[in-house]
Design a protein around this motif. Structure first.
Motif, PDB file in Angstrom:
ATOM      1  N   MET A   1       0.838  -1.609   0.085  1.00 16.06           N
ATOM      2  CA  MET A   1       0.183   0.371  -0.200  1.00 16.06           C
ATOM      3  C   MET A   1       0.785   0.841   0.175  1.00 16.06           C
ATOM      4  O   MET A   1       0.368   1.932  -0.569  1.00 16.06           O
ATOM      5  N   LEU A   2       1.639   0.972   1.113  1.00 17.67           N
ATOM      6  CA  LEU A   2       2.947   2.609   1.312  1.00 17.67           C
ATOM      7  C   LEU A   2       2.962   2.640  -0.161  1.00 17.67           C
ATOM      8  O   LEU A   2       3.385   3.560  -0.791  1.00 17.67           O
ATOM      9  N   LEU A   3       4.032   1.473  -0.759  1.00 17.14           N
ATOM     10  CA  LEU A   3       4.127   1.778  -2.418  1.00 17.14           C
ATOM     11  C   LEU A   3       3.911   1.900  -3.311  1.00 17.14           C
ATOM     12  O   LEU A   3       3.451   2.856  -4.181  1.00 17.14           O
ATOM     13  N   ARG A   4       2.859   2.209  -3.202  1.00 16.37           N
ATOM     14  CA  ARG A   4       1.147   1.843  -4.087  1.00 16.37           C
ATOM     15  C   ARG A   4       1.219   3.489  -4.246  1.00 16.37           C
ATOM     16  O   ARG A   4       0.867   4.345  -5.634  1.00 16.37           O
ATOM     17  N   LYS A   5       0.811   4.336  -2.846  1.00 20.11           N
ATOM     18  CA  LYS A   5       0.973   5.586  -2.589  1.00 20.11           C
ATOM     19  C   LYS A   5       2.170   5.922  -2.706  1.00 20.11           C
ATOM     20  O   LYS A   5       1.886   7.424  -3.258  1.00 20.11           O
ATOM     21  N   ASP A   6       2.950   6.189  -2.997  1.00 19.44           N
ATOM     22  CA  ASP A   6       4.259   6.347  -3.237  1.00 19.44           C
ATOM     23  C   ASP A   6       3.952   6.273  -5.069  1.00 19.44           C
ATOM     24  O   ASP A   6       4.599   7.588  -5.539  1.00 19.44           O
ATOM     25  N   ILE A   7       3.848   5.646  -5.958  1.00 19.39           N
ATOM     26  CA  ILE A   7       3.681   5.333  -7.527  1.00 19.39           C
ATOM     27  C   ILE A   7       2.776   7.113  -7.854  1.00 19.39           C
ATOM     28  O   ILE A   7       2.697   7.574  -8.142  1.00 19.39           O
ATOM     29  N   GLU A   8       1.796   6.707  -7.145  1.00 20.64           N
ATOM     30  CA  GLU A   8       0.531   7.379  -7.319  1.00 20.64           C
ATOM     31  C   GLU A   8       0.956   8.966  -7.348  1.00 20.64           C
ATOM     32  O   GLU A   8       1.319  10.269  -7.769  1.00 20.64           O
ATOM     33  N   ILE A   9       1.972   9.289  -5.772  1.00 19.60           N
ATOM     34  CA  ILE A   9       2.694  10.650  -6.272  1.00 19.60           C
ATOM     35  C   ILE A   9       3.822  10.858  -7.145  1.00 19.60           C
ATOM     36  O   ILE A   9       3.336  12.415  -6.816  1.00 19.60           O
ATOM     37  N   PHE A  10       4.010  10.275  -6.797  1.00 25.93           N
ATOM     38  CA  PHE A  10       5.398   9.945  -8.345  1.00 25.93           C
ATOM     39  C   PHE A  10       4.521  11.139  -9.882  1.00 25.93           C
ATOM     40  O   PHE A  10       4.232  11.648 -10.346  1.00 25.93           O
ATOM     41  N   ARG A  11       3.707  10.150  -9.843  1.00 32.05           N
ATOM     42  CA  ARG A  11       2.472  10.023 -10.900  1.00 32.05           C
ATOM     43  C   ARG A  11       2.319  11.775 -11.290  1.00 32.05           C
ATOM     44  O   ARG A  11       2.198  12.663 -11.861  1.00 32.05           O
ATOM     45  N   GLN A  12       1.865  11.749  -9.690  1.00 35.66           N
ATOM     46  CA  GLN A  12       0.891  13.418 -10.244  1.00 35.66           C
ATOM     47  C   GLN A  12       1.705  14.438  -9.972  1.00 35.66           C
ATOM     48  O   GLN A  12       2.019  15.535 -10.749  1.00 35.66           O
ATOM     49  N   GLU A  13       3.689  14.306  -9.435  1.00 32.47           N
ATOM     50  CA  GLU A  13       4.420  15.017  -9.425  1.00 32.47           C
ATOM     51  C   GLU A  13       4.858  14.950 -11.284  1.00 32.47           C
ATOM     52  O   GLU A  13       5.308  15.878 -12.096  1.00 32.47           O
ATOM     53  N   VAL A  14       4.781  14.234 -11.949  1.00 32.55           N
ATOM     54  CA  VAL A  14       4.993  14.056 -12.855  1.00 32.55           C
ATOM     55  C   VAL A  14       4.686  14.641 -13.983  1.00 32.55           C
ATOM     56  O   VAL A  14       4.273  15.739 -15.139  1.00 32.55           O
ATOM     57  N   LYS A  15       3.131  14.955 -13.794  1.00 37.00           N
ATOM     58  CA  LYS A  15       2.003  15.979 -13.991  1.00 37.00           C
ATOM     59  C   LYS A  15       2.117  16.803 -14.446  1.00 37.00           C
ATOM     60  O   LYS A  15       2.076  17.588 -14.980  1.00 37.00           O
ATOM     61  N   THR A  16       2.235  17.627 -12.652  1.00 33.41           N
ATOM     62  CA  THR A  16       2.972  19.026 -12.356  1.00 33.41           C
ATOM     63  C   THR A  16       3.790  18.733 -12.790  1.00 33.41           C
ATOM     64  O   THR A  16       3.817  20.500 -13.533  1.00 33.41           O
ATOM     65  N   GLY A  17       4.890  18.544 -13.453  1.00 36.06           N
ATOM     66  CA  GLY A  17       5.992  18.830 -14.148  1.00 36.06           C
ATOM     67  C   GLY A  17       5.892  19.017 -15.751  1.00 36.06           C
ATOM     68  O   GLY A  17       6.151  20.630 -16.046  1.00 36.06           O
ATOM     69  N   PHE A  18       4.960  18.074 -16.029  1.00 37.73           N
ATOM     70  CA  PHE A  18       4.496  18.282 -17.434  1.00 37.73           C
ATOM     71  C   PHE A  18       2.953  19.438 -18.053  1.00 37.73           C
ATOM     72  O   PHE A  18       3.872  20.617 -18.721  1.00 37.73           O
ATOM     73  N   ALA A  19       3.072  20.366 -16.635  1.00 40.50           N
ATOM     74  CA  ALA A  19       2.243  20.742 -17.018  1.00 40.50           C
ATOM     75  C   ALA A  19       2.631  22.574 -16.917  1.00 40.50           C
ATOM     76  O   ALA A  19       2.469  22.710 -17.968  1.00 40.50           O
ATOM     77  N   GLU A  20       3.841  22.559 -16.309  1.00 42.44           N
ATOM     78  CA  GLU A  20       4.510  23.992 -15.464  1.00 42.44           C
ATOM     79  C   GLU A  20       5.526  23.489 -16.809  1.00 42.44           C
ATOM     80  O   GLU A  20       6.137  24.934 -17.550  1.00 42.44           O
ATOM     81  N   SER A  21       5.806  22.620 -17.516  1.00 40.55           N
ATOM     82  CA  SER A  21       6.884  22.574 -18.346  1.00 40.55           C
ATOM     83  C   SER A  21       6.098  22.779 -19.698  1.00 40.55           C
ATOM     84  O   SER A  21       6.612  24.184 -20.580  1.00 40.55           O
ATOM     85  N   GLU A  22       4.837  22.796 -20.078  1.00 41.08           N
ATOM     86  CA  GLU A  22       4.628  22.911 -21.117  1.00 41.08           C
ATOM     87  C   GLU A  22       3.750  24.686 -20.800  1.00 41.08           C
ATOM     88  O   GLU A  22       3.408  25.304 -22.130  1.00 41.08           O
TER      89      GLU A  22
END
Length: 108
Positions: A52-73
């Motif tokens: 469950m912790l690993l899944r939570k970490d993966i979801e946080i990473f996905r959100q950070e990646v999406k945010t980073g792409f949005a900022e870059s865009e």
């Protein structure tokens, strides 16, 4: 291994061995092999909270990646708009220079 499984193995082996002692020894050895394998596999398995912790970490990473792409865009769009403005300004300046040179050289 459960008791019912051990008993079933014991019954099967008792039919094929001449005495109970041999059947019991074989059952005990089989139980030991199964226990050893189970203990080795337990060490390799992750606990449910860890998963469950690993899944939570993966979801946080996905959100950070999406945010980073949005900022870059957003930054990329801003830079493209600046370049378009410079290109248009350069075109107008070049056109004005061409018209000025044409008047200077051809109005004589």
């Amino acid at each position: 291994m459960t008791t019912s499984q051990s008993l079933k193995i014991y019954e099967i082996l008792q039919r094929h061995f001449n005495n109970d002692a041999d059947a019991r020894i074989v059952v005990q050895e089989i139980e030991q092999v199964v226990e050893n394998k189970l203990n080795r596999e337990k060490e390799n398995l992750a606990a449910k909270p860890e998963i469950m912790l690993l899944r939570k970490d993966i979801e946080i990473f996905r959100q950070e990646v999406k945010t980073g792409f949005a900022e870059s865009e957003g930054r990329m769009k801003s830079e493209i708009n600046k370049l378009i403005i410079w290109i248009i300004a350069t075109m107008f300046a070049s056109g004005a220079l061409f018209i000025t040179l044409a008047k200077v050289f051809f109005d004589k």
